[in-house]
Design a protein around this motif. Structure first.
Motif, PDB file in Angstrom:
ATOM      1  N   THR A  41      -2.182 -11.378  -2.731  1.00 30.10           N
ATOM      2  CA  THR A  41      -1.419 -10.257  -2.385  1.00 30.10           C
ATOM      3  C   THR A  41      -1.714  -9.812  -0.710  1.00 30.10           C
ATOM      4  O   THR A  41      -2.278 -10.279   0.028  1.00 30.10           O
ATOM      5  CB  THR A  41      -2.652  -8.706  -2.716  1.00 30.10           C
ATOM      6  N   LEU A  42      -0.829  -8.308  -0.530  1.00 33.05           N
ATOM      7  CA  LEU A  42      -0.797  -7.768   0.666  1.00 33.05           C
ATOM      8  C   LEU A  42      -1.380  -6.966   0.880  1.00 33.05           C
ATOM      9  O   LEU A  42      -1.120  -6.002   0.218  1.00 33.05           O
ATOM     10  CB  LEU A  42       0.652  -8.139   1.318  1.00 33.05           C
ATOM     11  N   ASN A  43      -2.861  -6.731   2.061  1.00 30.80           N
ATOM     12  CA  ASN A  43      -3.424  -5.192   2.405  1.00 30.80           C
ATOM     13  C   ASN A  43      -3.789  -4.648   0.537  1.00 30.80           C
ATOM     14  O   ASN A  43      -3.926  -3.398   0.228  1.00 30.80           O
ATOM     15  CB  ASN A  43      -2.375  -4.150   2.991  1.00 30.80           C
ATOM     16  N   GLY A  44      -3.769  -5.799  -0.530  1.00 29.90           N
ATOM     17  CA  GLY A  44      -4.527  -5.386  -1.755  1.00 29.90           C
ATOM     18  C   GLY A  44      -3.068  -4.345  -2.786  1.00 29.90           C
ATOM     19  O   GLY A  44      -3.327  -4.290  -3.670  1.00 29.90           O
ATOM     20  N   LYS A  45      -1.898  -4.944  -2.012  1.00 31.32           N
ATOM     21  CA  LYS A  45      -0.915  -4.587  -3.249  1.00 31.32           C
ATOM     22  C   LYS A  45       0.158  -6.037  -3.258  1.00 31.32           C
ATOM     23  O   LYS A  45       0.435  -6.670  -2.153  1.00 31.32           O
ATOM     24  CB  LYS A  45      -0.613  -3.722  -2.651  1.00 31.32           C
ATOM     25  N   LYS A  46       0.263  -5.376  -4.533  1.00 32.22           N
ATOM     26  CA  LYS A  46       1.757  -6.584  -4.747  1.00 32.22           C
ATOM     27  C   LYS A  46       2.763  -6.626  -4.141  1.00 32.22           C
ATOM     28  O   LYS A  46       3.486  -5.157  -2.877  1.00 32.22           O
ATOM     29  CB  LYS A  46       2.131  -6.337  -5.577  1.00 32.22           C
ATOM     30  N   ALA A  47       3.011  -8.190  -3.114  1.00 30.09           N
ATOM     31  CA  ALA A  47       4.590  -7.797  -2.313  1.00 30.09           C
ATOM     32  C   ALA A  47       5.883  -9.001  -2.328  1.00 30.09           C
ATOM     33  O   ALA A  47       5.225  -9.852  -3.581  1.00 30.09           O
ATOM     34  CB  ALA A  47       3.635  -8.620  -1.430  1.00 30.09           C
ATOM     35  N   SER A  48       6.261  -8.968  -1.708  1.00 26.27           N
ATOM     36  CA  SER A  48       8.006  -9.626  -2.204  1.00 26.27           C
ATOM     37  C   SER A  48       8.015 -10.781  -1.864  1.00 26.27           C
ATOM     38  O   SER A  48       8.568 -11.749  -1.825  1.00 26.27           O
ATOM     39  CB  SER A  48       9.123  -9.183  -2.065  1.00 26.27           C
ATOM     40  N   GLY A  49       7.541 -10.906   0.066  1.00 25.66           N
ATOM     41  CA  GLY A  49       7.197 -11.642   0.825  1.00 25.66           C
ATOM     42  C   GLY A  49       8.144 -11.951   1.787  1.00 25.66           C
ATOM     43  O   GLY A  49       7.715 -12.377   2.617  1.00 25.66           O
ATOM     44  N   ASN A  50       9.366 -10.683   1.762  1.00 26.43           N
ATOM     45  CA  ASN A  50      10.146 -10.243   3.143  1.00 26.43           C
ATOM     46  C   ASN A  50       9.098  -8.968   3.798  1.00 26.43           C
ATOM     47  O   ASN A  50      10.198  -8.929   4.609  1.00 26.43           O
ATOM     48  CB  ASN A  50      11.461 -10.224   2.637  1.00 26.43           C
TER      49      ASN A  50
END
Length: 222
Positions: A41-50
């Motif tokens: 996760t990024l900052n506690g949220k789902k992320a796409s990678g982009n």
């Protein structure tokens, strides 16, 4: 769970690239799968990678210790020949001397090269970053000696790449010539990519060829 805080050195780096440095033994397919399942996760949220990272961003890996150890690369894992002459070094970049006869990067057969020696040098001296794999920014032919630059961090790598592309880095070559040069001159040729992906050099321009101009002048005669 492993947590990493993005530093200024990784500012504007894409998340997928950042993760590939954290997990160098993982395929990009595995990384995207972990992102989809929110195991990363990024900052506690789902992320796409982009996403483009900012200083202070929090990247969390919800891996078991065994999984993390499998896909991460420890500093101690980098060995090999660390015999390299360092000409300049700071927190982000390093400049080294490449002797003639040594490849800048390994070929398909692998083996010794400047890039591998830089990694070994950084590892042996406790300078290998956890979130980035240092890599050279320019290459010299095997039989050419000279300066090779490498980014130790994403910030340094991006700086060198931009400087080379914008031609802020001036390349000067010296050679020992058999003959007599009384004045400076130019040599113009064209690089042609053949059907088998090899490159040939010609004095005649064909469609799609790239022009190369070399200026030369005598530095010293004997």
């Amino acid at each position: 769970m492993r947590e990493f805080s993005v530093s200024e050195k990784n500012e504007s780096e894409r998340l997928n690239k950042y993760l590939s440095h954290l997990l160098p033994n993982a395929s990009m397919g595995f990384i995207y799968k972990m992102l989809r399942k929110k195991n990363i996760t990024l900052n506690g949220k789902k992320a796409s990678g982009n996403e483009l990272l900012k200083p202070g961003d929090e990247v969390r890996l919800f891996f078991s210790d065994e999984t993390y150890e499998k896909f991460s690369k420890k500093k101690a894992d980098v060995g090999g020949n660390a015999d390299i002459k360092v000409l300049y070094e700071d927190d982000d970049i390093i400049a080294v001397h490449k002797p003639a006869g040594l490849l800048s990067q390994s070929d398909k057969k692998g083996g010794d090269c400047v890039n591998a020696r830089i990694l070994a040098y950084l590892s042996a001296n406790g300078k290998m970053p956890d979130d980035f794999t240092p890599s050279i920014a320019n290459r010299l032919d095997r039989n050419t000696s000279g300066i090779v630059l490498a980014g130790k961090t994403y910030k340094g790598s991006r700086f060198l790449s931009d400087a080379i592309q914008s031609r802020d880095v001036v390349k000067t070559y010296y050679c020992i010539a058999d003959g007599w040069f009384e004045r400076k001159g130019f040599y113009r040729c064209y690089h042609h990519i053949n059907s088998d992906k090899t490159v040939s050099i010609s004095d005649i321009k064909h469609e799609g060829d790239k022009e190369a101009v070399t200026e030369f002048f005598p530095e010293e005669t004997s």
